[in-house]
Write a protein that holds these residues in place. Structure first.
Motif, PDB file in Angstrom:
ATOM      1  N   GLU A 171      68.270  49.007  11.220  1.00 48.16           N
ATOM      2  CA  GLU A 171      68.459  47.560  11.025  1.00 48.16           C
ATOM      3  C   GLU A 171      69.071  46.965  12.286  1.00 48.16           C
ATOM      4  O   GLU A 171      69.557  45.844  12.276  1.00 48.16           O
ATOM      5  CB  GLU A 171      69.351  47.282   9.821  1.00 48.16           C
ATOM      6  CG  GLU A 171      68.789  47.748   8.507  1.00 48.16           C
ATOM      7  CD  GLU A 171      67.779  46.772   7.889  1.00 48.16           C
ATOM      8  OE1 GLU A 171      67.546  45.698   8.458  1.00 48.16           O
ATOM      9  OE2 GLU A 171      67.229  47.132   6.839  1.00 48.16           O
ATOM     10  N   SER A 193      71.018  49.369   5.211  1.00 47.57           N
ATOM     11  CA  SER A 193      70.511  48.618   4.061  1.00 47.57           C
ATOM     12  C   SER A 193      69.581  49.574   3.316  1.00 47.57           C
ATOM     13  O   SER A 193      69.158  50.577   3.883  1.00 47.57           O
ATOM     14  CB  SER A 193      69.753  47.364   4.498  1.00 47.57           C
ATOM     15  OG  SER A 193      68.405  47.684   4.759  1.00 47.57           O
ATOM     16  N   GLN A 195      66.589  49.375   2.866  1.00 48.75           N
ATOM     17  CA  GLN A 195      65.254  48.885   3.197  1.00 48.75           C
ATOM     18  C   GLN A 195      64.118  49.843   2.836  1.00 48.75           C
ATOM     19  O   GLN A 195      63.206  49.480   2.099  1.00 48.75           O
ATOM     20  CB  GLN A 195      65.191  48.536   4.690  1.00 48.75           C
ATOM     21  CG  GLN A 195      63.873  47.932   5.137  1.00 48.75           C
ATOM     22  CD  GLN A 195      63.576  46.620   4.452  1.00 48.75           C
ATOM     23  OE1 GLN A 195      64.472  45.842   4.173  1.00 48.75           O
ATOM     24  NE2 GLN A 195      62.312  46.379   4.140  1.00 48.75           N
ATOM     25  N   LYS A 198      63.767  50.583  -0.961  1.00 45.16           N
ATOM     26  CA  LYS A 198      63.187  49.551  -1.827  1.00 45.16           C
ATOM     27  C   LYS A 198      61.684  49.468  -1.609  1.00 45.16           C
ATOM     28  O   LYS A 198      60.935  49.205  -2.547  1.00 45.16           O
ATOM     29  CB  LYS A 198      63.896  48.202  -1.674  1.00 45.16           C
ATOM     30  CG  LYS A 198      63.819  47.505  -0.347  1.00 45.16           C
ATOM     31  CD  LYS A 198      64.475  46.115  -0.453  1.00 45.16           C
ATOM     32  CE  LYS A 198      64.608  45.428   0.870  1.00 45.16           C
ATOM     33  NZ  LYS A 198      65.136  44.074   0.772  1.00 45.16           N
ATOM     34  N   ARG A 217      77.404  49.166   8.598  1.00 42.94           N
ATOM     35  CA  ARG A 217      76.921  49.005   9.981  1.00 42.94           C
ATOM     36  C   ARG A 217      78.077  49.152  10.946  1.00 42.94           C
ATOM     37  O   ARG A 217      79.093  48.469  10.812  1.00 42.94           O
ATOM     38  CB  ARG A 217      76.232  47.642  10.172  1.00 42.94           C
ATOM     39  CG  ARG A 217      74.997  47.534   9.299  1.00 42.94           C
ATOM     40  CD  ARG A 217      74.191  46.269   9.501  1.00 42.94           C
ATOM     41  NE  ARG A 217      73.189  46.192   8.434  1.00 42.94           N
ATOM     42  CZ  ARG A 217      72.323  45.209   8.263  1.00 42.94           C
ATOM     43  NH1 ARG A 217      72.307  44.203   9.100  1.00 42.94           N
ATOM     44  NH2 ARG A 217      71.456  45.230   7.271  1.00 42.94           N
ATOM     45  N   GLN A 231      75.181  43.498  -0.024  1.00 45.36           N
ATOM     46  CA  GLN A 231      73.956  42.683  -0.016  1.00 45.36           C
ATOM     47  C   GLN A 231      73.409  42.542  -1.428  1.00 45.36           C
ATOM     48  O   GLN A 231      73.539  43.451  -2.238  1.00 45.36           O
ATOM     49  CB  GLN A 231      72.859  43.389   0.809  1.00 45.36           C
ATOM     50  CG  GLN A 231      72.965  43.206   2.292  1.00 45.36           C
ATOM     51  CD  GLN A 231      71.727  43.720   3.023  1.00 45.36           C
ATOM     52  OE1 GLN A 231      70.880  44.409   2.453  1.00 45.36           O
ATOM     53  NE2 GLN A 231      71.629  43.383   4.291  1.00 45.36           N
ATOM     54  N   ASP A 233      70.103  42.825  -2.628  1.00 36.56           N
ATOM     55  CA  ASP A 233      68.910  43.353  -1.982  1.00 36.56           C
ATOM     56  C   ASP A 233      67.738  43.296  -2.978  1.00 36.56           C
ATOM     57  O   ASP A 233      67.885  43.752  -4.114  1.00 36.56           O
ATOM     58  CB  ASP A 233      69.193  44.812  -1.580  1.00 36.56           C
ATOM     59  CG  ASP A 233      68.138  45.348  -0.654  1.00 36.56           C
ATOM     60  OD1 ASP A 233      67.795  44.638   0.306  1.00 36.56           O
ATOM     61  OD2 ASP A 233      67.642  46.464  -0.897  1.00 36.56           O
ATOM     62  N   HIS A 471      63.245  41.352  13.325  1.00 41.04           N
ATOM     63  CA  HIS A 471      63.880  41.544  12.012  1.00 41.04           C
ATOM     64  C   HIS A 471      64.115  43.035  11.791  1.00 41.04           C
ATOM     65  O   HIS A 471      65.227  43.516  11.921  1.00 41.04           O
ATOM     66  CB  HIS A 471      62.988  40.919  10.936  1.00 41.04           C
ATOM     67  CG  HIS A 471      63.659  40.776   9.621  1.00 41.04           C
ATOM     68  ND1 HIS A 471      64.973  40.401   9.502  1.00 41.04           N
ATOM     69  CD2 HIS A 471      63.209  40.973   8.362  1.00 41.04           C
ATOM     70  CE1 HIS A 471      65.294  40.367   8.217  1.00 41.04           C
ATOM     71  NE2 HIS A 471      64.254  40.714   7.514  1.00 41.04           N
ATOM     72  N   HIS A 472      63.100  43.772  11.476  1.00 41.23           N
ATOM     73  CA  HIS A 472      63.134  45.239  11.479  1.00 41.23           C
ATOM     74  C   HIS A 472      61.703  45.728  11.539  1.00 41.23           C
ATOM     75  O   HIS A 472      60.766  44.941  11.361  1.00 41.23           O
ATOM     76  CB  HIS A 472      63.917  45.802  10.286  1.00 41.23           C
ATOM     77  CG  HIS A 472      63.469  45.316   8.947  1.00 41.23           C
ATOM     78  ND1 HIS A 472      62.166  45.412   8.518  1.00 41.23           N
ATOM     79  CD2 HIS A 472      64.141  44.713   7.951  1.00 41.23           C
ATOM     80  CE1 HIS A 472      62.068  44.909   7.316  1.00 41.23           C
ATOM     81  NE2 HIS A 472      63.256  44.447   6.947  1.00 41.23           N
ATOM     82  N   GLY A 510      67.882  37.003   4.527  1.00 40.20           N
ATOM     83  CA  GLY A 510      66.674  37.086   5.340  1.00 40.20           C
ATOM     84  C   GLY A 510      65.768  38.171   4.809  1.00 40.20           C
ATOM     85  O   GLY A 510      66.227  39.114   4.151  1.00 40.20           O
ATOM     86  N   GLY A 511      64.492  38.011   5.053  1.00 40.49           N
ATOM     87  CA  GLY A 511      63.558  39.034   4.611  1.00 40.49           C
ATOM     88  C   GLY A 511      62.198  38.787   5.192  1.00 40.49           C
ATOM     89  O   GLY A 511      62.038  37.959   6.100  1.00 40.49           O
ATOM     90  N   SER A 512      61.217  39.498   4.657  1.00 39.05           N
ATOM     91  CA  SER A 512      59.870  39.372   5.211  1.00 39.05           C
ATOM     92  C   SER A 512      58.840  39.968   4.268  1.00 39.05           C
ATOM     93  O   SER A 512      59.179  40.673   3.325  1.00 39.05           O
ATOM     94  CB  SER A 512      59.803  40.127   6.551  1.00 39.05           C
ATOM     95  OG  SER A 512      60.153  41.478   6.373  1.00 39.05           O
ATOM     96  N   ARG A 514      56.106  42.756   4.171  1.00 42.35           N
ATOM     97  CA  ARG A 514      56.157  44.049   4.877  1.00 42.35           C
ATOM     98  C   ARG A 514      54.776  44.568   5.256  1.00 42.35           C
ATOM     99  O   ARG A 514      53.757  44.190   4.649  1.00 42.35           O
ATOM    100  CB  ARG A 514      56.813  45.117   4.003  1.00 42.35           C
ATOM    101  CG  ARG A 514      57.919  44.652   3.104  1.00 42.35           C
ATOM    102  CD  ARG A 514      59.126  44.181   3.861  1.00 42.35           C
ATOM    103  NE  ARG A 514      60.227  43.892   2.929  1.00 42.35           N
ATOM    104  CZ  ARG A 514      61.345  43.297   3.269  1.00 42.35           C
ATOM    105  NH1 ARG A 514      61.527  42.880   4.508  1.00 42.35           N
ATOM    106  NH2 ARG A 514      62.285  43.096   2.373  1.00 42.35           N
ATOM    107  N   GLY A 555      60.217  41.150   0.539  1.00 44.55           N
ATOM    108  CA  GLY A 555      61.524  40.996  -0.118  1.00 44.55           C
ATOM    109  C   GLY A 555      62.499  40.238   0.740  1.00 44.55           C
ATOM    110  O   GLY A 555      62.129  39.577   1.723  1.00 44.55           O
ATOM    111  N   ILE A 556      63.725  40.371   0.356  1.00 48.55           N
ATOM    112  CA  ILE A 556      64.790  39.603   1.007  1.00 48.55           C
ATOM    113  C   ILE A 556      66.117  40.268   0.690  1.00 48.55           C
ATOM    114  O   ILE A 556      66.225  41.002  -0.298  1.00 48.55           O
ATOM    115  CB  ILE A 556      64.771  38.141   0.484  1.00 48.55           C
ATOM    116  CG1 ILE A 556      65.621  37.209   1.344  1.00 48.55           C
ATOM    117  CG2 ILE A 556      65.210  38.071  -0.977  1.00 48.55           C
ATOM    118  CD1 ILE A 556      65.393  35.723   1.068  1.00 48.55           C
ATOM    119  N   ALA A 557      67.100  40.028   1.518  1.00 50.35           N
ATOM    120  CA  ALA A 557      68.467  40.459   1.185  1.00 50.35           C
ATOM    121  C   ALA A 557      69.420  39.327   1.539  1.00 50.35           C
ATOM    122  O   ALA A 557      69.276  38.688   2.579  1.00 50.35           O
ATOM    123  CB  ALA A 557      68.826  41.720   1.956  1.00 50.35           C
TER     124      ALA A 557
END
Ligand code: ASP
Length: 610
Positions: A171, A193, A195, A198, A217, A231, A233, A471-472, A510-512, A514, A555-557
């Protein structure tokens, strides 16, 4: 039975009843032969009256601040009522009492306004948590948590736990690592996270997952960061960006209504990343401040030129290119002539700033954190005249053109910064926020949520001369731009269906959408400089999972601590965590981190080399 009522419960209609209360001694006030004692618990505070006979016993077995006591007595109507507390109409005439536990004198006062410094309060956090401001924060946090769960449960989300002892998740920060005793020389990483988990749950078919979960982190701690944080998540399958934005805008609105009683009916404004950078100089605009950045010259091009052919949404008014050029041309003002970027803001009502104030603002922009060499200003006086710090170079007529170009109104102070693009834009973003602060526009009671969308997929890292994921690495490029993934010289153009939810200038989530195809994920890792071997070594599990029917997902967190702080109208997340760490990442109460003893090191086969 320890108590019949809590310390926040008794009212005038309880007068005459016998009650039993238990709590902590807040204050003692002796008046001759009687003593008033306030006792407190989580629910409130109640005044006790020790009359003459009880007072004697009080002399024999004195009680002090923070003692835990139990009292029996009768509820009386108070002669001088205290409207400030809920129980202020009554007091208890004590007939018997017992000390359940004694207490040392606390190292700071347990009052709303305390005399204890930060570190001391963190060392005795259990005492600090007795104070109302922190108690209210904890209550708010609990309510937000409950509200989030209620909403997501109603939407069919399942709360599924994911492990803490894992392999590194990228992340963008450093991992905290945990040595494994059973696997010599090997380490777990704590999740930055959940990530990848999920996403794997989506492959398992558990569409609509959520978790209110700790993330870790190892970053340098700024004022508002904690090494472990929480978070909200979430991940969903068979969704497009629009679905995710709708569900989570709904979550936000639900929590606002539920916890704050604020009903937000309109849809959140949406702004692309490019628009945000253009108008606000950052990707988390604070919309409580209405004035935007005016782009006069950008990357050495006058704006009209820059946007030629692209009838840009970024402009909401007609700009005469010729006029703009003529403003700059033919002057000897090197600062403007040499700058590759010139930006302005029009600050309402600030034309009356004194010389002292403008000098001070000039010093402000020169501070190393801002890094500009100076500030140019134009005062649009209410009498229709124009005055500036560059009168030597620009006639009043030109200043007037400048003002109309910037959309300035009578009474505005136009503040102009000129220099290299990235630095100038960042500085202008800071200056805008600073002016908003000075004008009192950043009011905690006003909430301006919004979405920032269409983030770039990649970010160029000058230091390492390579591309990093904005983002990641699991964020998908926009479908229509997938082929650019094979063209490194065009990586900078690729946008993602990535989104941030921003509240009052703070990113709270924030999220995206995938990547869910193995070959595209491989391409992404390659773009980030990972060899095929490295990619498989680190993420073989995910690439493998994508071979077994991965659904489209996204998704988003949300940063739960920050969300709570903002709902509580405060800046700091620390006071919304029961046991936070200080700025050096230390737990002052536990005195952690700490050295391991020899036996533990031996067991773990570790040697400390300092
Ligand atoms: N895992 C991401 C983060 O922690 C959020 C997401 O993409 O869902 O920022």
């Amino acid at each position: 039975m320890y108590r019949t009522h809590t310390c926040g419960e008794l009212r005038i209609n309880n007068a005459g009843t016998e009650v039993k209360l238990a709590g902590w001694v807040q204050t003692l006030r002796k008046f001759g032969s009687i003593t008033f004692v306030d006792i407190r618990d989580r629910y409130g505070i109640t005044q006790l009256l020790f009359n003459e006979s009880l007072n004697k016993r009080l002399d024999e077995t004195p009680i002090g601040r923070e003692y835990v006591v139990q009292v029996v007595g009768k509820v009386l109507e108070r002669s001088n009522k205290n409207a400030k507390i809920d129980t202020g109409d009554v007091e208890i005439e004590v007939s018997d009492f017992a000390i359940m536990n004694v207490a040392n004198i606390p190292p700071f006062t347990i009052e709303d306004e305390t005399d204890g410094g930060d570190e001391l309060r963190m060392k005795y956090r259990y005492l600090d948590l007795r104070r109302n401001p922190l108690k209210h924060n904890m209550e708010l946090r609990y309510k937000v948590n409950r509200s989030v769960r209620n909403y997501l449960d109603a939407q069919g989300f399942w709360d599924i736990e994911t492990p803490f002892l894992i392999r590194s998740t990228p992340e963008g920060a450093r991992d905290f690592v945990v040595p494994s005793r059973m696997n010599e020389g090997q380490f777990y990483a704590l999740p930055q996270s959940p990530q990848t988990f999920k996403q794997l749950l989506m492959v398992s078919g558990y569409d609509r997952y959520y978790q209110i979960v700790k993330c870790f982190r190892d970053e340098d701690l700024r004022a508002d960061r904690q090494p472990e944080f929480t978070q909200i998540d979430c991940e969903m399958s068979f969704v497009e960006q629009e679905d995710v934005l709708n569900i989570f805008e709904g979550l936000f609105k639900h929590v606002f209504k539920d916890v704050k009683g604020i009903e937000i009916t309109e849809a959140f404004p949406r702004m692309t990343y490019d628009e945000a950078m253009w108008h606000y100089g950052n990707d988390k605009p604070d919309l409580r401040i209405e004035f935007k950045i005016q782009n006069l010259k950008v990357k050495n091009a006058y704006i009209e030129y820059l946007n030629k052919g692209e009838k840009s949404k970024m402009f909401n008014r007609d700009i005469s290119f010729t006029k703009l050029c003529s403003l700059f041309d033919g002057t000897d003002f090197k600062v403007f002539n040499d700058a590759d970027t010139i930006l302005a803001i029009c600050v309402p009502g600030a034309s009356e700033y004194s010389r002292k104030q403008t000098d001070e603002l000039t010093e402000w922009v020169k501070r190393p954190q801002i890094g500009m060499s100076g500030l140019v200003y134009i005062k649009c006086n209410t009498d229709g005249t124009y005055k500036s710090s560059v009168d030597k170079f620009f006639s009043e007529e030109k200043l007037k053109d400048f003002a109309s170009f910037c959309g300035a109104k009578s009474g505005d102070l136009i503040m102009i910064l000129a220099g290299a693009e990235t630095r100038t834009r960042k500085a202008m973003s800071e200056l805008r926020l600073e002016m908003g602060q000075r004008l009192g526009l950043r009011d905690h009671a006003i909430y301006k949520p919004m979405w920032v969308i269409d983030f770039p997929l990649f970010e160029y890292d000058e230091e390492t001369d390579s591309w990093a994921a904005k983002h990641h690495p699991f964020t998908a490029p926009k479908p229509e731009q997938v082929e650019l993934m094979s063209m490194p010289d065009r990586f900078g153009e690729i946008k993602a269906n990535a989104y941030d939810i921003v509240l009052n200038g703070t990113e709270i989530g924030g999220g995206s959408i995938r990547i869910f195809q193995r070959d595209l994920q491989e391409k992404m890792f390659a773009a980030l400089g990972l060899s095929r071997e490295e990619a498989y070594e680190k993420f073989g599990f995910l690439l493998g999972a994508f071979e077994y029917g991965a659904p489209p997902h996204g998704g988003i967190a949300f940063g739960f601590d920050r969300f709570c702080a903002l709902l509580g109208g405060q800046e700091s997340i620390r006071d919304f965590m029961a046991f936070p760490k200080n700025n050096a990442g230390r737990d002052m109460m536990l005195d952690a981190p700490s050295a391991l003893d020899e036996k533990q090191l031996k067991e773990l086969k570790l040697k400390v080399n300092i």
